[in-house]
Design an enzyme around this catalytic site. Structure first.
Site, PDB file in Angstrom:
ATOM      1  N   GLU A 121       4.596  85.475 -64.526  1.00 17.04           N
ATOM      2  CA  GLU A 121       5.153  85.111 -63.219  1.00 17.04           C
ATOM      3  C   GLU A 121       4.376  85.699 -62.044  1.00 17.04           C
ATOM      4  O   GLU A 121       4.122  85.018 -61.067  1.00 17.04           O
ATOM      5  CB  GLU A 121       6.629  85.556 -63.121  1.00 17.04           C
ATOM      6  CG  GLU A 121       7.249  85.263 -61.751  1.00 17.04           C
ATOM      7  CD  GLU A 121       8.688  85.754 -61.601  1.00 17.04           C
ATOM      8  OE1 GLU A 121       9.338  86.038 -62.618  1.00 17.04           O
ATOM      9  OE2 GLU A 121       9.147  85.845 -60.450  1.00 17.04           O
ATOM     10  N   TYR A 135       1.272  62.822 -42.776  1.00 14.03           N
ATOM     11  CA  TYR A 135       0.621  62.853 -41.468  1.00 14.03           C
ATOM     12  C   TYR A 135      -0.221  61.606 -41.230  1.00 14.03           C
ATOM     13  O   TYR A 135      -0.305  61.093 -40.117  1.00 14.03           O
ATOM     14  CB  TYR A 135      -0.257  64.102 -41.344  1.00 14.03           C
ATOM     15  CG  TYR A 135       0.486  65.319 -40.852  1.00 14.03           C
ATOM     16  CD1 TYR A 135       1.228  65.270 -39.673  1.00 14.03           C
ATOM     17  CD2 TYR A 135       0.438  66.513 -41.550  1.00 14.03           C
ATOM     18  CE1 TYR A 135       1.899  66.392 -39.207  1.00 14.03           C
ATOM     19  CE2 TYR A 135       1.107  67.642 -41.090  1.00 14.03           C
ATOM     20  CZ  TYR A 135       1.836  67.578 -39.915  1.00 14.03           C
ATOM     21  OH  TYR A 135       2.493  68.682 -39.452  1.00 14.03           O
ATOM     22  N   ASP A 170       9.906  88.095 -64.553  1.00 13.37           N
ATOM     23  CA  ASP A 170      10.880  89.125 -64.217  1.00 13.37           C
ATOM     24  C   ASP A 170      12.189  88.818 -64.933  1.00 13.37           C
ATOM     25  O   ASP A 170      12.494  87.651 -65.209  1.00 13.37           O
ATOM     26  CB  ASP A 170      11.143  89.144 -62.701  1.00 13.37           C
ATOM     27  CG  ASP A 170       9.996  89.774 -61.912  1.00 13.37           C
ATOM     28  OD1 ASP A 170       9.189  90.510 -62.511  1.00 13.37           O
ATOM     29  OD2 ASP A 170       9.925  89.534 -60.694  1.00 13.37           O
TER      30      ASP A 170
END
Lengths: 380, 380
Positions: free
Chosen positions: A210, A111, A262
């Protein structure tokens, strides 16, 4: 397909320089260009070739690295001119950051530098992907990482346990992450030793988790204290700051790193990025990877061992596709991971960390993790 | 379309009970059912009707509330039996949590209770949406919030500034969130006064920030210290724990709350959920909403005021659709927001917080925010 390669480790030249020295290097690039122009020569800029064709898996070190192929960009080549301009803009801006002791996120740089070139309809940058690519070029050409150019990605991740940090850029704050209630410390985007010192750590290993929800479970069960470990939650794919923290806990403090995600290709990929690094950032694996990390779970074998058949979920097509790709990665080319991935593709099921609550809320903390960690029941 | 309604505030009966008292209430539900069965009567369970038809905007209090419509579920009604079973399972489990002083995420409850009913092929729950719905029913029928049933959602959000918290459930840890380096405190999923005490806070207002990157910018610029405020980053839509924190800083500590998001319908919706509450949780607005909150930016008028035309982005179709819906919400039915939303739909542009870096990195901290806050240049 990814190449596997064995070669001697490069000298660890990166990362020893001060901000002023890196600023000087950036100025050196500019000085060289000015000299070329004065001599009537076409100024050029050299960087490493990226993309999979130049990414190698260094088997000795167990990390992804970037090969030696280089690429040169010339100002007077119409195909290069735009990127050439962008590179000099970002180089000049990061030089300023370093001299002014300011830092910026990579979106802010985009930006800050975006504008329409006067008397034209040409934008300096049309999207952040353009400035991001230039930042990687610069990292390579001055042989450093973006954090040392005072740039950074977004933060994510939480730290808990008997570890004392000092933020040298913030009143030398010293704080112990076991004494911040159950919330823990919000891991910054910047974890360089010049800024954050690991004053002391009292633990036998680091458990990387996680999901935030599992992290909260383990905090509630006082897992860190009872098992003498540090907890780091990544909240999905680990951010750079969190990966750098894990890397430093392992390399500086010699703590083993155990990863708990997971049981699905996405979770396993999170593990592999923590362990071997990522293809996009292969050049920086020595800062961001942790080749000694080991994987504790979830595995699809856990489903049978612990009778979790009732709480599996069906894998999505994207997961199955990812598992098939992962079969081909050199760092998953070992019997245990090949078995795991093939089992996933065959059975099309996944198992979440939180599914262990089906046994009881505390099961993960009192049985599953302690037993597997004690027996070193890990995947490599 | 949402109804607007003016009515007297309900007595704040909720939230005074101890965990044991709430456990007793849950047992009361079970006792009533057992008594019915013994009398040969069909046991039933009463809860409030949810869904938009029973959600009202309370104009006096400036928050969304749930209406008075009730619904009764009967065990011997085949259409109700499954949900009836699920309700009693979750009620019994949360009673246990309360008695054992344990907490659980709503995903853990789902996993803990999911199994196949013996001698059948029927699962107790087929997905988390089923257990989530039952949790909301229970909240209503014992007139409390899930946190007081020892349940919670996932955590997200970060806190920074001169505020000292005490975690009564974690060694009475006391810590000041201006002394944790630049990272700050990772906001927990549970922010109930029984657990987390706000010991002291030294600030004139709370600035709530949508993105982690802008939060880091303001920390680097020492905005909190220079402007005597507390920074809370939500990391997108605010999690329940973070909303509860904002609610308490306003209601307990009487701090004005100023919200700073991206200038797009998603950011404005984040603001409205912080201010008025959400439709899904309309019954709990008194705990989670903050009707006195004000909106500082980004607005589409900022684009013109600060010459940011070059760094806007095009709105996606989903954003435009959302803006059209928001036009109809009673709490956006004021001239300033109607103008804003219509401007967005007309111009189809959005402006990010970080786009202010186009002026300079520090512009947001040294000019944009101080000026707008000083002049009270807010949207309501």
């Amino acid at each position: 397909m990814m190449k596997a390669k064995t070669r001697k480790p490069k000298a660890k030249s990166k990362g020893k320089e001060t901000p002023k020295q890196i600023a000087k290097k950036l100025e050196g690039i500019g000085d060289g260009m000015v000299a070329d122009i004065k001599k009537g020569k076409d100024p050029s800029f050299k960087t490493q070739l990226r993309g999979r064709s130049n990414v190698e898996f260094d088997e000795d070190r167990g990390i992804l690295t970037l090969g030696d192929k280089e690429t040169t960009r010339n100002f007077l080549n119409i195909g290069h001119a735009r990127k050439f301009m962008q590179t000099t803009m970002v180089a000049a801006k990061t030089r300023d950051y370093l001299n002014q002791n300011k830092t910026a996120s990579i979106r802010e740089v985009y930006y800050e530098l975006k504008h329409t070139v006067p008397n034209s309809k040409e934008n300096t940058f049309d999207g952040q992907t353009e400035s991001d690519a230039v930042i990687v070029d610069l990292e390579h050409s001055v042989n450093t990482i973006r954090e040392k150019l005072n740039l950074h990605a977004n933060p994510k991740g939480t730290l808990y346990g008997d570890i004392t940090l000092k933020d040298k850029m913030h009143h030398n704050d010293k704080f112990n992450c076991a004494k911040l209630g159950r919330g823990g410390w919000s891991v910054m985007s910047r974890l360089e030793p010049e800024e954050i010192e690991i004053v002391s750590v009292n633990a036998k290993y680091v458990l990387v988790i996680e999901t935030e929800a599992m992290y909260e479970r383990l905090v509630e069960e006082q897992f860190a204290k009872k098992n003498h470990c540090i907890l780091v939650s990544t909240g999905g794919q680990a951010a750079r700051g969190t990966r750098r923290l894990i890397n430093r806990l392992n390399s500086e403090k010699k703590l083993p790193v155990i990863v708990f995600t997971d049981g699905d290709p996405y979770g396993w990929y999170i593990y592999s990025v923590i362990k071997q690094g990522s293809m996009a950032l292969a050049a920086h694996s020595q800062y961001l990877a942790c080749p000694e990390a080991q994987y504790v779970g979830m595995t699809l074998h856990d489903v049978e061992t612990y009778g979790l058949e009732n709480v599996t979920e069906r894998m999505k097509d994207g997961d199955i596709k990812r598992a098939k790709e992962m079969l081909e990665y050199p760092w998953f080319k070992n019997k245990l991971w090949q078995n795991q991935l093939k089992k996933a593709i065959r059975e099309k099921i996944r198992i979440e960390q939180q599914a262990l609550a089906n046994k009881s809320l505390e099961f993960v903390a009192t049985e599953y993790l302690p037993k597997k960690i004690k027996e070193k029941d890990f995947l490599p």
